[in-house]
Write a protein that holds these residues in place. Structure first.
Motif, short mmCIF file in Angstrom:
data_model
loop_
_atom_site.label_atom_id
_atom_site.label_comp_id
_atom_site.label_asym_id
_atom_site.label_seq_id
_atom_site.Cartn_x
_atom_site.Cartn_y
_atom_site.Cartn_z
N GLU A 47 0.90 -1.29 0.05
CA GLU A 47 -0.20 0.03 -0.23
C GLU A 47 0.70 1.40 -0.02
OE1 GLU A 47 -3.49 0.95 2.12
OE2 GLU A 47 -2.01 1.04 3.80
N GLU A 51 1.64 3.92 -3.21
CA GLU A 51 0.31 5.70 -2.81
C GLU A 51 1.84 6.22 -3.18
OE1 GLU A 51 -0.08 8.21 1.06
OE2 GLU A 51 -0.76 6.39 0.91
N SER A 303 -8.79 6.57 -14.52
CA SER A 303 -9.21 7.70 -14.09
C SER A 303 -8.80 9.09 -13.40
CB SER A 303 -10.34 7.57 -11.83
OG SER A 303 -9.17 7.10 -11.15
N ILE A 382 -14.96 12.13 -4.81
CA ILE A 382 -14.19 11.24 -4.65
C ILE A 382 -13.34 11.10 -3.64
CG2 ILE A 382 -13.64 9.17 -6.16
CD1 ILE A 382 -16.37 9.77 -7.66
N ASP A 405 -8.02 8.58 -9.19
CA ASP A 405 -8.77 8.19 -8.35
C ASP A 405 -8.26 7.11 -7.17
OD1 ASP A 405 -10.87 9.05 -9.01
OD2 ASP A 405 -11.98 7.37 -9.63
N GLU A 406 -8.16 7.06 -6.15
CA GLU A 406 -7.49 6.56 -4.66
C GLU A 406 -7.96 5.38 -5.05
OE1 GLU A 406 -7.22 6.42 0.25
OE2 GLU A 406 -9.24 6.78 -0.75
N GLU A 407 -9.47 4.38 -5.18
CA GLU A 407 -9.22 3.00 -4.96
C GLU A 407 -8.93 2.71 -6.56
OE1 GLU A 407 -11.39 0.12 -7.70
OE2 GLU A 407 -11.37 2.44 -8.60
N GLU A 408 -8.73 3.63 -7.81
CA GLU A 408 -7.58 2.61 -8.79
C GLU A 408 -6.76 2.46 -8.34
OE1 GLU A 408 -6.21 3.64 -13.27
OE2 GLU A 408 -7.38 5.48 -12.39
N PHE A 410 -5.14 2.03 -5.01
CA PHE A 410 -4.88 0.67 -4.64
C PHE A 410 -5.72 -0.54 -4.98
CE2 PHE A 410 -4.50 4.54 -1.69
CZ PHE A 410 -3.11 4.52 -1.55
N ARG A 411 -6.58 -0.53 -5.90
CA ARG A 411 -7.12 -1.89 -6.40
C ARG A 411 -5.76 -3.09 -6.08
NH1 ARG A 411 -9.33 -0.67 -11.88
NH2 ARG A 411 -10.40 1.16 -10.79
N ILE A 414 -5.81 -4.24 -2.69
CA ILE A 414 -6.68 -4.79 -2.66
C ILE A 414 -7.15 -6.34 -3.29
CG2 ILE A 414 -9.27 -5.01 -2.53
CD1 ILE A 414 -9.05 -1.42 -2.67
#
Length: 863
Positions: A47, A51, A303, A382, A405-408, A410-411, A414
């Motif tokens: 992670e 980042e 994104s 977002i 996007d944070e989601e992309e 850290f995909r 995850i």
């Protein structure tokens, strides 16, 4: 007999459950805790790495976009200065002004004029406006009143049918210049070009012919527009080099779409004769920020985006998401309760410029001048990784944001987390089975021994425990069985001993009778003992004499004890001394530890200072890069060229210079004393002096430029009365394509050119720019060489870094001869191919060697 677990189910079930549970629990914990710890640590590291990598990439993209945008506006500045000083603009603005104000009154007052203009505004222009703007504005306030404006709009407004009106002198001027300005607009990519009367504010000419055409920016309908603001800034200033830039605003003539403008004064013989203005193309700024919609290729994924925000926190470029899916974006804005009017305007214009507000933390920090990265909520509410910084563009206060996007981001983490969890669950199940088997195999023989012990405790020594394993427990079981066998033997021996004791008791009773008889005999003996007592008292006196002797002996022993005490005290003193020495050693060790900590702190401070210095030099490189002319700017004047520029350090002592002036092109390659920061400072001096000599003073002779450069460098470094020996090696070339001639003057560095398949070299003067004057030298005069370029010619301006590089098989210099041969061998190729070959050759030659100097080669094909 053998013991089985079924023998005593209550006891054995309790014991089995207890020991098995303990073994199972402890082994499971010992097995799973490291796996869980490693998995959790791997997740956190992944992670953190993702980042950090994402922020580094966003910052890199942000820096590239910042450089592109700032360079674009610097290029616009240069273009505006160049065009405003061109003879075409000067001549045209004078003729348009004169003919605009000389339109015959009888022409401008014809009824057809008012009818045509009125029809255009109310039927053509008004019908193209979106309903929101129709509600907010009154068409009647836009219709001009000035007769000349009405007359020209009736003839020239875009998409307006031309009425049957007589030709005027203005029409002849328009025919004369309109094609050239239309081509200029296409060549430079502007949306529109304006020529404005500096006194009345009338727009006497535009290419697009929108409703601002022929109106006055001082008292017309658009006097509050951002075009009027840049005009007023130029009109009220006496600065000949002023380039005024407006921020974005809704511009009524462009159907209230967002627009921004630049303006520059037009001077002739020291007098301001007009204002030259352009409408900056929004598409170009959007293309820079969106990478021409190639976000994924730019490293922004699915994104990510980069965009500009103004000081009012409204966007200055389009959002990626309105470009990719306008319907979904408008739906999202409605869900976020964005004002209905803004969403409708965004839907109509398909843009977010000036319409969407970005009240994000990163945008606000950037507007305060901060530069940084952090995770924030973006304008879509977002979470995103955001990298932000302010822009350095004179006239506007914009900031640049690069986000994804944070989601992309850290995909992958995850996915890694899910895989780790699945792996841990699978491993836990496997460990569960293994530990269950192991605990069962360990506890079963132990419990067999326990039951055997219980049976033995009841007195049954015939028990035999069966060995079920082939390990130490088997040995223990055998020992236990042996012990029981021995106990059985001992028990039998004890029973035999008890029988013998009973027999002995009977014999003792018989002896007791015999003892009574003997007691009588003892009484007789007692009498005899009394007699012996008297004899003993006599012996006691003798014993007292012996006690006196013993006391003497005791005194001697006491003296010996005192000596022993002294020795013990001496030993204690020695121990105290040793303890003191140990204390001193501990203090010295602590002092060494403190000094080590201080040394580590000093090293940390040095590392931090080194990092700060490197960051400062990197920022200096941005400044130096901004100083150099951009390749896009050079490309406006040269069709085929390359700049091979490889600094040794972060900043460079070599620099190149390019400036168009009065139809000629001035090129320079300068090698300053030193490299790195000292060389970069010298390059800043050289660049400033060349700008003063060529741009401001207007000197356009290669030798005179070098003479002036020499004098001003010596003056800047105060070399007339200091020990400074710093200077520059320089190559100055002036290309006059209209005359098919080229001038060259050189200080230390020669000039190469290829013509008619022949390689030419012109030697430079063996004197540097700046530094100490030679003996008897009062002024430094450089030689000018003139070259005919009526034939296709390829020229090369070089510093000495390439030829002085060590490398190759025998670790030698590349040398001038090899450089000349290399340039000649590649001269027939395109300049792009030449640049690639020069780079490949240099890297292969250098190998693992360190680069010794800055390297700069400027190649141009002149036809």
């Amino acid at each position: 007999m053998f013991v089985n677990l079924e023998k005593n189910p209550k006891v054995m079930k309790f014991q089995f459950t207890s020991i098995k549970r303990k073994i199972f629990t402890y082994v499971m914990l010992v097995s799973l805790l490291p796996i869980l710890a490693v998995g959790f640590y791997a997740y956190l590291v992944a992670e953190s790495e993702l980042e950090e990598q994402a922020f580094a990439q966003l910052t890199s993209i942000r820096a590239a976009k910042k450089r592109q945008i700032e360079n674009y506006f610097q290029t616009l500045d240069q273009e505006m200065k160049y065009l405003a000083s061109s003879q075409l603009v000067k001549n045209s603005i004078k003729e348009f002004k004169q003919t605009f104000h000389d339109i015959p009154p009888e022409q401008s007052k014809k009824n057809v004029v008012n009818t045509t203009v009125d029809h255009f505004y109310k039927n053509i222009f008004w019908n193209k406006l979106n309903p929101i703007e129709q509600k907010r504005n009154d068409v009647q306030t836009l219709i001009p009143k000035y007769p000349n404006t009405l007359f020209l709009q009736s003839k020239y407004l875009k998409n307006n049918p031309e009425p049957n009106l007589d030709n005027t002198f203005y029409d002849e001027v328009h025919k004369k210049y309109d094609k050239e300005f239309t081509e200029m607009r296409g060549d430079y990519g502007y949306y529109d070009i304006f020529l404005i009367d500096e006194k009345t504010g009338h727009i006497v000419y535009t290419v697009e012919k929108e409703i601002d055409y022929a109106t006055s920016l001082l008292d017309g309908a658009f006097r509050q527009s951002n075009l009027a603001k840049v005009f007023a800034e130029v009109q009220n200033s006496d600065n000949k080099d002023l380039i005024a830039l407006s921020d974005f605003d809704f511009y009524a003539p462009s159907y209230y779409a967002p627009a921004l403008f630049m303006a520059a004064p037009v001077y002739e013989k020291g007098e301001k004769i007009g204002v030259f203005a352009i409408q900056v193309p929004i598409d170009h700024i959007n293309n820079v920020m969106t990478g021409e919609k190639h976000w994924k290729e730019d490293g922004l994924g699915e994104s990510g985006e980069t965009y500009l925000v103004g000081e009012d926190l409204r966007m200055r470029t389009d959002s990626r998401f309105i470009l990719e899916s306008p319907t979904d974006f408008i739906k999202l804005m409605q869900d976020l309760h964005v004002p209905d009017m803004e969403t409708k305007l965004m839907e109509h214009y398909k843009t977010t410029i000036l319409l969407h507000k970005c009240e994000t933390i990163s945008a606000k920090k950037a507007l305060k001048g901060m530069i940084g990265t952090e995770i924030v909520l973006d304008y879509r509410n977002i979470p995103v990784l955001s990298s932000y910084c302010p822009l350095n563009i004179r006239g506007v206060r914009w900031v640049l944001l690069s986000e994804i996007d944070e989601e992309e981001v850290f995909r992958p983490v995850i996915a890694l987390r899910n895989k780790l969890l699945m792996g841990i669950l699978a491993m836990s199940f496997l460990i569960f089975l293994i530990v269950g088997f192991v605990s069962d195999s360990i506890s079963k023989p132990i419990l067999n021994l326990l039951n055997g012990t219980i049976e033995a405790g009841k007195g049954d020594f015939r028990v035999k425990v069966k060995a079920t394993t082939e390990d130490e427990l088997k040995t223990l079981t055998i020992s236990f069985n042996t012990m029981l066998e021995n106990l059985k033997i001992k028990h039998e021996e004890l029973e035999q001993s008890f029988a013998e004791i009973n027999q002995q008791n009977e014999e003792i009773a018989a002896q007791r009778d015999s003892i009574e008889i003997q007691n009588q005999s003892l009484k007789v003996a007692f009498t005899e003992i009394n007699q012996q007592k008297e004899e003993i008292e006599a012996q006691r006196d003798s014993i007292e004499i012996q006690n006196a002797e013993l006391q003497k002996t005791s005194k001697e022993i006491h003296e010996q004890n005192l000596k022993i005490q002294e020795q013990r005290d001496h030993l204690i003193a020695m121990i105290d001394k040793i303890n003191f020495q140990n204390t001193e050693i501990t203090a010295q060790r602590n002092e060494i530890a403190n000094k080590s900590a201080q040394l580590e702190m000093a090293i940390s401070q040095l590392q931090r200072k080194n990092k700060d210095i490197t960051a400062s030099i990197t920022y200096a490189k941005r400044i130096q890069t901004a100083m150099l002319p951009s390749k896009e700017f050079i490309g406006h004047f040269l069709t085929d060229f390359f700049v091979f520029f490889v600094p040794r350090d972060i900043v460079s002592g070599d620099f190149y210079w390019f400036q168009p002036r009065d139809g000629k092109l001035v090129l320079a390659v300068v090698d300053c004393t030193g490299h790195g920061v000292p060389g970069a400072l010298m390059s800043m001096i050289g660049d400033a002096v060349l700008h003063q000599v060529v741009t401001e003073k207007g000197i356009l002779s290669a030798d005179l430029i070098l003479n002036e450069l020499h004098s001003r460098v010596r003056m800047a470094l105060k070399q007339n009365y200091s020990d400074s020996k710093d200077g520059m090696d320089a190559v100055i070339t002036i290309i006059d394509q209209s005359a098919k001639k080229m001038e060259y003057a050189g200080a230390m560095n020669p000039f190469y050119y290829v013509q008619n398949n022949y390689f030419h070299e012109i030697k430079a003067d063996k004197r540097a720019v700046g530094g100490k004057l030679m003996l008897g030298e009062t002024a430094r005069i450089f030689t000018k060489h003139t070259i005919d370029i009526s034939e296709p010619t390829t020229i090369y301006l070089c510093s000495d870094g390439y030829q002085d590089q060590f490398g190759g098989e025998f670790d030698r210099k590349f040398m001038v001869r090899k450089l000349r041969e290399l340039l000649f061998s590649i001269s027939d190729k395109s300049m792009k191919e030449q640049e690639i070959i020069l780079l490949d050759t240099f890297l292969n030659w250098k190998g693992n060697q360190n680069q010794l100097d800055d390297i700069l080669i400027f190649g141009v094909k002149v036809s």
